[in-house]
Write an enzyme that holds these catalytic residues in place. Structure first.
Site, mmCIF file in Angstrom:
data_model
loop_
_atom_site.group_PDB
_atom_site.id
_atom_site.type_symbol
_atom_site.label_atom_id
_atom_site.label_comp_id
_atom_site.label_asym_id
_atom_site.label_seq_id
_atom_site.Cartn_x
_atom_site.Cartn_y
_atom_site.Cartn_z
ATOM 1 N N GLY A 20 0.964 -1.299 -0.185
ATOM 2 C CA GLY A 20 0.060 0.107 -0.033
ATOM 3 C C GLY A 20 0.957 1.320 0.017
ATOM 4 O O GLY A 20 1.948 1.075 0.215
ATOM 5 N N LEU A 21 0.249 2.260 -0.125
ATOM 6 C CA LEU A 21 0.885 3.668 -0.225
ATOM 7 C C LEU A 21 1.665 3.973 1.077
ATOM 8 O O LEU A 21 1.247 3.567 2.202
ATOM 9 C CB LEU A 21 -0.020 4.746 -0.519
ATOM 10 C CG LEU A 21 -0.678 4.960 -2.100
ATOM 11 C CD1 LEU A 21 -1.771 5.974 -1.898
ATOM 12 C CD2 LEU A 21 0.517 5.080 -3.034
ATOM 13 N N SER A 22 2.593 4.760 0.883
ATOM 14 C CA SER A 22 3.223 5.157 2.090
ATOM 15 C C SER A 22 2.082 5.927 3.084
ATOM 16 O O SER A 22 1.410 6.701 2.561
ATOM 17 C CB SER A 22 4.372 6.417 1.883
ATOM 18 O OG SER A 22 5.015 6.906 3.254
ATOM 19 N N SER A 40 -0.282 4.668 4.422
ATOM 20 C CA SER A 40 -1.641 3.614 4.641
ATOM 21 C C SER A 40 -1.983 3.120 5.818
ATOM 22 O O SER A 40 -3.076 2.718 6.032
ATOM 23 C CB SER A 40 -1.414 2.537 3.427
ATOM 24 O OG SER A 40 -0.409 1.656 3.752
ATOM 25 N N GLY A 41 -0.923 2.864 6.621
ATOM 26 C CA GLY A 41 -0.939 2.077 7.943
ATOM 27 C C GLY A 41 -0.570 0.593 8.158
ATOM 28 O O GLY A 41 -0.707 -0.272 8.634
ATOM 29 N N LYS A 42 0.114 0.258 6.789
ATOM 30 C CA LYS A 42 0.689 -1.149 6.754
ATOM 31 C C LYS A 42 1.422 -1.553 8.072
ATOM 32 O O LYS A 42 1.169 -2.634 8.446
ATOM 33 C CB LYS A 42 1.758 -1.305 5.461
ATOM 34 C CG LYS A 42 1.079 -1.051 4.348
ATOM 35 C CD LYS A 42 2.153 -1.233 2.965
ATOM 36 C CE LYS A 42 3.321 -0.298 3.057
ATOM 37 N NZ LYS A 42 3.109 1.261 3.052
ATOM 38 N N SER A 43 2.581 -0.944 8.421
ATOM 39 C CA SER A 43 3.367 -0.906 9.493
ATOM 40 C C SER A 43 2.673 -1.313 10.794
ATOM 41 O O SER A 43 2.738 -2.203 11.480
ATOM 42 C CB SER A 43 4.574 -0.229 9.580
ATOM 43 O OG SER A 43 5.362 -0.267 8.414
ATOM 44 N N SER A 67 5.999 -5.368 5.393
ATOM 45 C CA SER A 67 5.487 -4.268 5.102
ATOM 46 C C SER A 67 6.360 -3.428 4.346
ATOM 47 O O SER A 67 7.124 -2.785 4.743
ATOM 48 C CB SER A 67 5.350 -3.578 6.793
ATOM 49 O OG SER A 67 4.685 -2.437 6.367
#
Length: 208
Positions: free
Chosen positions: A32-34, A36-39, A103
């Site tokens: 996902g974009l920077s 986005s909440g992935k981490s 991530s």
């Protein structure tokens, strides 16, 4: 490319290793974009899995660039190599019957497809998790100030601004960032893993 090398197969099969460790190995590929909440989701999920008594390890985009991939930049070629290396490392973790959580923005479909194919070739489950967020929302968050710098031209080839992000077409899990709490997002992923029979408690496996 090295040529004078020979692949040494393990004397322990993946199935046997899984039984001995009481756990199934798999890779959860967050993309996902920077901002986005992935981490954030990956960190919470890793903690949850560890509290279940399972082995889990998170590979984070920024963290890996401090060590393994510190020689890579952000050109398309370097991004390709960045993801190739991570896919190989994630496969090693998953093959050891550990839950590997990666991530990374991983903006190109072809790179994510290569990571998937690598796992499929070894019969290791690969679950793509698309953490979706509109670009405007990601920019409004901008916790590291990267979007602002990219808009000013201070960061070249920044995904979503001056470099493309190719959305997944068939991700196993899609999370619409911000619509649920982090806890609910973790539950969404855990339910999927349970449905696929990938969350096996160590005690149950030892008793079989």
């Amino acid at each position: 490319m090295a040529t004078n090398i020979t692949w040494h197969a393990s004397s322990v099969s993946h199935q046997e290793r899984s039984g001995l460790r009481g756990q199934k190995g798999f890779t959860l590929w967050f993309t996902g974009l920077s901002a986005s909440g992935k981490s954030t989701i990956a960190i919470a999920l890793e903690q949850y899995l560890l509290h279940l008594g399972l082995a889990a390890y998170r590979l984070d985009g920024d963290n890996v660039r401090f060590g393994l991939n510190k020689d890579l930049g952000f050109s398309e070629k370097d991004r390709n190599e960045n993801i190739r290396r991570i896919a190989e490392v994630a496969l090693l973790f998953a093959d050891s019957c550990t839950a590997a959580l990666t991530s990374f923005i991983s903006p190109y479909r072809s790179d994510r497809a290569t990571a998937r194919e690598l796992h499929v070739s070894r019969s290791i489950p690969f679950i793509e998790i698309y953490v979706h967020v509109p670009l405007a929302v990601a920019e409004s968050r901008d916790p590291k100030g990267l979007y602002a710098k990219a808009r000013k031209g201070e960061i070249k080839e920044f995904t979503g601004v001056s470099a493309p992000y190719e959305e997944p077409e068939n991700a196993e899990i899609v999370i619409k960032s911000g619509e649920k709490s982090v806890e609910e997002e973790v539950v969404q992923i855990v339910k999927y893993l349970e449905e696929k029979g990938l969350l096996v408690r160590r005690e149950k496996t030892q008793g079989q």
